[in-house]
Design an enzyme around this catalytic site. Structure first.
Site, PDB file in Angstrom:
ATOM      1  CB  SER A   7      -0.905   0.004   1.234  1.00 29.12           C
ATOM      2  OG  SER A   7      -1.482   1.283   1.356  1.00 29.12           O
ATOM      3  CG  HIS A  32      -3.896  -1.539  -1.583  1.00 24.55           C
ATOM      4  ND1 HIS A  32      -4.971  -2.322  -1.905  1.00 24.55           N
ATOM      5  CD2 HIS A  32      -4.314  -0.720  -0.590  1.00 24.55           C
ATOM      6  CE1 HIS A  32      -6.006  -2.003  -1.139  1.00 24.55           C
ATOM      7  NE2 HIS A  32      -5.640  -1.025  -0.329  1.00 24.55           N
ATOM      8  CG  ASP A  34      -5.188   2.452   0.829  1.00 29.47           C
ATOM      9  OD1 ASP A  34      -6.145   1.671   0.700  1.00 29.47           O
ATOM     10  OD2 ASP A  34      -4.089   2.110   1.307  1.00 29.47           O
ATOM     11  CG  MET A  36      -8.356   7.268   2.470  1.00 27.04           C
ATOM     12  SD  MET A  36      -7.363   7.330   3.955  1.00 27.04           S
ATOM     13  CE  MET A  36      -6.665   5.680   3.937  1.00 27.04           C
ATOM     14  CG  HIS A  65      -9.291   0.197  -0.527  1.00 24.31           C
ATOM     15  ND1 HIS A  65      -8.711  -0.012   0.716  1.00 24.31           N
ATOM     16  CD2 HIS A  65     -10.630   0.188  -0.316  1.00 24.31           C
ATOM     17  CE1 HIS A  65      -9.668  -0.127   1.625  1.00 24.31           C
ATOM     18  NE2 HIS A  65     -10.837  -0.001   1.029  1.00 24.31           N
ATOM     19  CG  MET A  67     -11.366   3.386   2.035  1.00 20.41           C
ATOM     20  SD  MET A  67      -9.803   3.318   2.928  1.00 20.41           S
ATOM     21  CE  MET A  67      -8.685   3.364   1.541  1.00 20.41           C
ATOM     22  CG  MET A 136     -11.804  -2.695   5.037  1.00 25.52           C
ATOM     23  SD  MET A 136     -10.258  -2.250   4.208  1.00 25.52           S
ATOM     24  CE  MET A 136      -9.368  -1.381   5.503  1.00 25.52           C
ATOM     25  CG  ASP A 174      -6.286  -2.763   3.144  1.00 26.01           C
ATOM     26  OD1 ASP A 174      -5.223  -2.516   3.731  1.00 26.01           O
ATOM     27  OD2 ASP A 174      -6.896  -1.929   2.450  1.00 26.01           O
TER      28      ASP A 174
HETATM   29  C1  DX5 Z   1      -6.398   1.628   5.575  1.00 27.40           C
HETATM   30  C2  DX5 Z   1      -5.922   1.299   4.177  1.00 27.40           C
HETATM   31  C3  DX5 Z   1      -4.810   0.339   4.116  1.00 27.40           C
HETATM   32  C4  DX5 Z   1      -3.527   0.783   4.798  1.00 27.40           C
HETATM   33  C5  DX5 Z   1      -2.841  -0.444   5.296  1.00 27.40           C
HETATM   34  O1  DX5 Z   1      -7.547   2.395   5.486  1.00 27.40           O
HETATM   35  O2  DX5 Z   1      -6.980   0.762   3.405  1.00 27.40           O
HETATM   36  O3  DX5 Z   1      -4.550  -0.092   2.781  1.00 27.40           O
HETATM   37  O4  DX5 Z   1      -2.662   1.483   3.961  1.00 27.40           O
HETATM   38  O5  DX5 Z   1      -1.751  -0.054   6.048  1.00 27.40           O
HETATM   39  P1  DX5 Z   1      -1.098  -1.020   7.133  1.00 27.40           P
HETATM   40  O6  DX5 Z   1      -0.620  -2.246   6.388  1.00 27.40           O
HETATM   41  O7  DX5 Z   1       0.002  -0.198   7.690  1.00 27.40           O
HETATM   42  O8  DX5 Z   1      -2.165  -1.357   8.121  1.00 27.40           O
HETATM   43 ZN    ZN Z   2      -6.564  -0.203   1.398  1.00 28.92          ZN
END
Ligand code: DX5
Ligand code: ZN
Length: 219
Positions: A7, A32, A34, A36, A65, A67, A136, A174
């Site tokens: 990620s 990956h 993310d 947000m 991903h 969010m 998750m 994740d």
């Molecule tokens: C959290 C994200 C993850 C995050 C994981 O909301 O979706 O992808 O980056 O990070 P670690 O592996 O540090 O928990």
């Molecule tokens: Zn993620």
């Protein structure tokens, strides 16, 4: 085949190109990403310009991903950014089925993510339509949180639901995954492993090699 999806949330953004190249060179199959929006989750990460840059920097499968609230508004935007897999949260879609269909129609694989409080059973009517289920194992929003162990039972439930419906989606997990707990996650039935802080904190090459050893052992 078990797959590692590092990620970028935990990357050193001052050395993003360099670190992406190290991750790809060390054998990361996916990357990956993310996204947000500060609404669906409390944090804001990054958007299209950064994602387009990631696309240009590596050849890995881009595993995006989302969010964000009502992700159906942005499907074509993320396609243009170069996403290969687009994952949306069940909790953020008013019309989950039509969103999945629109992602596939746009030429991407469709993933559906479940927050820690959402049971596998919400997927009953779409399990044959999804390419990937994302379980998750932390509450989404931040990297570096602690793995919530009830995710293990949920992975087994997703696997059982898929089997009962003759479906075979990838199961991605994740949040809070380390070389200490990844074996359990794989044994529960997951095959795509997201890791942020456990990959990008410290020596990226060695961290990926350590994950890959366990991923191969558990095949
Ligand atoms: C959290 C994200 C993850 C995050 C994981 O909301 O979706 O992808 O980056 O990070 P670690 O592996 O540090 O928990
Ligand atoms: Zn993620």
């Amino acid at each position: 085949m078990n797959i590692l999806s590092p990620s970028v949330l935990s990357i050193d953004f001052n050395h993003m190109g360099e670190e992406l190249a190290i991750a790809e060179g060390a054998g990361a199959e996916y990357i990956h990403v993310d996204v947000m929006d500060g609404m669906f989750v409390p944090n804001i990460s990054f958007g299209p310009p950064v994602i387009k840059y990631i696309r240009s920097a590596v050849n890995c499968v881009m595993d995006v991903h989302l969010m964000i609230e009502e992700p159906s508004r942005y499907i074509s935007v993320f396609k243009e950014c170069g996403a290969d897999i687009l994952t949306v949260h069940t909790e953020s879609c008013k019309h989950l089925h039509s969103t999945i269909m629109a992602i596939k129609k746009a030429g991407m694989k469709a993933g559906v993510a479940l927050n820690p409080a959402t049971p596998a059973s919400v997927l009953e009517c779409v399990i044959n339509d999804v390419d990937m289920v994302l379980v998750m194992s932390v509450n989404p929003g931040f990297g570096g949180q602690k793995f919530i162990s009830s995710a293990l039972e949920k992975i087994r439930n997703v696997k059982a639901l898929a089997e009962a419906n003759n479906a075979d989606p990838d199961i991605e997990v994740d949040g809070g995954i380390t070389t200490e707990n990844v074996g359990q996650v794989l044994k529960a039935g997951a095959n795509v492993i997201v890791a942020g802080s456990a990959v990008f904190n410290g020596n990226i090459k060695e961290n990926i090699a350590a994950f890959q050893r366990i991923l191969r052992e558990c095949e």
